[in-house]
Motif scaffolding. Structure first.
Motif, PDB file in Angstrom:
ATOM      1  N   PHE A   1      -6.826  -1.397 -12.060  1.00 58.48           N
ATOM      2  CA  PHE A   1      -6.032  -0.172 -11.954  1.00 58.48           C
ATOM      3  C   PHE A   1      -4.940  -0.058 -13.019  1.00 58.48           C
ATOM      4  CE2 PHE A   1      -7.711  -1.079  -7.698  1.00 58.48           C
ATOM      5  CZ  PHE A   1      -8.385   0.114  -7.454  1.00 58.48           C
ATOM      6  N   GLY A   2      -4.753  -1.111 -13.808  1.00 54.09           N
ATOM      7  CA  GLY A   2      -3.812  -1.031 -14.909  1.00 54.09           C
ATOM      8  C   GLY A   2      -4.453  -0.375 -16.119  1.00 54.09           C
TER       9      GLY A   2
ATOM     10  N   PRO B   1       3.790   2.987 -10.552  1.00 53.95           N
ATOM     11  CA  PRO B   1       4.015   3.107  -9.105  1.00 53.95           C
ATOM     12  C   PRO B   1       3.062   4.081  -8.417  1.00 53.95           C
ATOM     13  CG  PRO B   1       6.112   2.994 -10.230  1.00 53.95           C
ATOM     14  CD  PRO B   1       5.066   3.048 -11.305  1.00 53.95           C
ATOM     15  N   ARG B   2       2.823   5.248  -9.015  1.00 53.32           N
ATOM     16  CA  ARG B   2       1.934   6.222  -8.375  1.00 53.32           C
ATOM     17  C   ARG B   2       0.512   5.679  -8.267  1.00 53.32           C
ATOM     18  NH1 ARG B   2       1.076  11.192  -6.679  1.00 53.32           N
ATOM     19  NH2 ARG B   2      -0.844  12.305  -7.238  1.00 53.32           N
ATOM     20  N   THR B   3       0.093   4.919  -9.265  1.00 56.45           N
ATOM     21  CA  THR B   3      -1.252   4.334  -9.219  1.00 56.45           C
ATOM     22  C   THR B   3      -1.357   3.314  -8.100  1.00 56.45           C
ATOM     23  OG1 THR B   3      -1.448   4.657 -11.616  1.00 56.45           O
ATOM     24  CG2 THR B   3      -3.014   3.167 -10.576  1.00 56.45           C
TER      25      THR B   3
ATOM     26  N   ALA C   1      -0.213  -5.358   1.534  1.00 56.80           N
ATOM     27  CA  ALA C   1      -0.502  -4.073   0.889  1.00 56.80           C
ATOM     28  C   ALA C   1       0.488  -3.005   1.344  1.00 56.80           C
ATOM     29  CB  ALA C   1      -1.931  -3.642   1.209  1.00 56.80           C
ATOM     30  N   SER C   2       0.789  -2.982   2.637  1.00 54.61           N
ATOM     31  CA  SER C   2       1.720  -1.983   3.160  1.00 54.61           C
ATOM     32  C   SER C   2       3.120  -2.185   2.592  1.00 54.61           C
ATOM     33  CB  SER C   2       1.759  -2.060   4.693  1.00 54.61           C
ATOM     34  OG  SER C   2       0.492  -1.734   5.244  1.00 54.61           O
ATOM     35  N   THR C   3       3.525  -3.448   2.400  1.00 55.29           N
ATOM     36  CA  THR C   3       4.842  -3.718   1.816  1.00 55.29           C
ATOM     37  C   THR C   3       4.907  -3.193   0.389  1.00 55.29           C
ATOM     38  OG1 THR C   3       5.120  -5.688   3.199  1.00 55.29           O
ATOM     39  CG2 THR C   3       6.497  -5.522   1.235  1.00 55.29           C
ATOM     40  N   ILE C   4       3.851  -3.416  -0.388  1.00 52.08           N
ATOM     41  CA  ILE C   4       3.817  -2.905  -1.760  1.00 52.08           C
ATOM     42  C   ILE C   4       3.866  -1.383  -1.765  1.00 52.08           C
ATOM     43  CG2 ILE C   4       2.365  -2.672  -3.829  1.00 52.08           C
ATOM     44  CD1 ILE C   4       1.429  -5.557  -3.310  1.00 52.08           C
ATOM     45  N   LEU C   5       3.139  -0.759  -0.873  1.00 50.35           N
ATOM     46  CA  LEU C   5       3.136   0.706  -0.807  1.00 50.35           C
ATOM     47  C   LEU C   5       4.515   1.250  -0.453  1.00 50.35           C
ATOM     48  CD1 LEU C   5      -0.293   1.355   0.961  1.00 50.35           C
ATOM     49  CD2 LEU C   5       0.264   1.598  -1.460  1.00 50.35           C
ATOM     50  N   ARG C   6       5.212   0.592   0.460  1.00 47.62           N
ATOM     51  CA  ARG C   6       6.568   1.040   0.798  1.00 47.62           C
ATOM     52  C   ARG C   6       7.507   0.868  -0.400  1.00 47.62           C
ATOM     53  NH1 ARG C   6       5.180  -1.224   5.971  1.00 47.62           N
ATOM     54  NH2 ARG C   6       5.916  -3.299   5.310  1.00 47.62           N
TER      55      ARG C   6
END
Length: 334
Positions: free
Chosen positions: A175-176, A194-196, A215-220
């Motif tokens: 994704f980079g 961040p948006r990616t 994953a949820s922590t990264i999304l927050r």
């Protein structure tokens, strides 16, 4: 100084964040980029200073090359950038490419430890003094970037380094984006924006071996990316408090971040699986030390506890493992 490492002596974390940089003769990169030459006035050991920024031997954002140079790809506030650093005759030569080139070159001295003041450090134990004597080039890096340390630190929460490094490698490459410039022969990648990160599907996290909690922590965190990056301009303690507002980010993770983003000499990592036992063994012969005892043993180094802990790791004085404490897993294969 990542904390969830497996018991292998070659691990970067076991060595206190040291990367082997070949003693080659640095050559100029093939494609012209912006250049900065800097005379540091102190010995620069690229492997020691920049070692904590590498997330495993196959980190797609970091390369130590045979000619003695170190390459990094970063997502700066000005955009993606590639930085090549080499030491030539006591002077540091930095070359950079991409929209973030000027930003990286401007902060090159800080990244190589110019903002660090090791003269205030006083070794008080033989183990620490020995490591200090053998590593005169140890200075603490200050990248000025928060997310590039925060996201891989979250991935390292409560898993082995193999799992965390694999997840980081997989997600960055998928994704980079390719790093600008020659980028160590085209082998460097810039981490996702961040948006990616926010748009990565749940099954891709699973495929990379990342559980829902991490994953949820990264999304927050990426939803408040601007607020996270603002922490780079704060004092380390205030920055840690800012990071810990995000659910899932605790003292272990925030310390791991400010050690790199701020060069925080006193940000000792608590809540680690192995570090208390290593510090306890090195300073008091107690392999069963907990966080409380570790902090008590490091109290003589108040203000410099992270540096002391790194030197203990660099000393190689670690207790033999009785048995592996954390099984390896791969949820991506379930």
């Amino acid at each position: 100084m990542a904390g969830r490492f497996t018991p292998r002596p070659t691990r970067t974390t076991v060595r206190g964040g040291e990367v082997a940089v070949p003693a080659g003769v640095p050559r100029q990169a093939s494609a012209a980029g912006r250049v900065r030459t800097w005379a540091p006035g102190f010995p620069v050991d690229l492997g020691l200073v920049l070692g904590p920024l590498r997330r495993g031997p196959a980190d797609p954002t970091f390369r130590a090359m045979p000619d003695g140079s170190v390459w990094r790809a970063s997502l700066t506030p000005a955009g993606p950038g590639t930085l090549r650093v080499a030491v030539v005759g006591g002077a540091v030569r930095g070359e950079a490419w991409g929209p973030g080139a000027e930003w990286l070159l401007e902060r090159l001295p800080g990244m190589l430890g110019a903002d660090d003041d090791p003269s205030v450090f006083l070794p008080r134990h033989r183990v620490v003094a020995g490591a200090w004597h053998r590593r005169p080039g140890l200075r603490l890096t200050r990248t000025g970037l928060v997310l590039e340390s925060l996201i891989p630190s979250i991935l390292e929460q409560k898993v082995t380094t193999d799992e965390a490094y694999r997840a980081w490698r997989s997600l960055v490459r998928k994704f980079g984006e390719p790093a600008p410039g020659p980028a160590a022969g085209g082998r460097l990648w810039v981490m996702p924006a961040p948006r990616t990160w926010a748009l990565i599907p749940s099954w891709e996290w699973h495929r990379a071996g990342v559980d829902n909690k991490r994953a949820s922590t990264i999304l927050r965190a990426v939803r408040v990316a601007a607020r996270m990056e603002e922490a780079a301009g704060m004092a380390p303690a205030a920055a840690q408090a800012r990071l810990e507002v995000v659910s899932g980010i605790g003292p272990w993770t925030s310390a791991e971040v400010v050690q790199r983003s701020h060069g925080a000499a006193d940000a000792v990592t608590v809540g680690d699986l192995h570090l208390p036992g290593i510090v306890g063994w090195a300073l008091a012969g107690d392999r069963d030390a907990d966080d409380a005892l570790m902090l008590e043993l490091l109290e003589p180094y108040a203000g410099q506890r992270h540096r002391a802990a790194r030197l203990i790791l660099l000393s190689g004085r670690v207790p033999a493992r009785r048995a592996p404490r954390m099984p390896r897993g791969d949820i991506g294969r379930l």
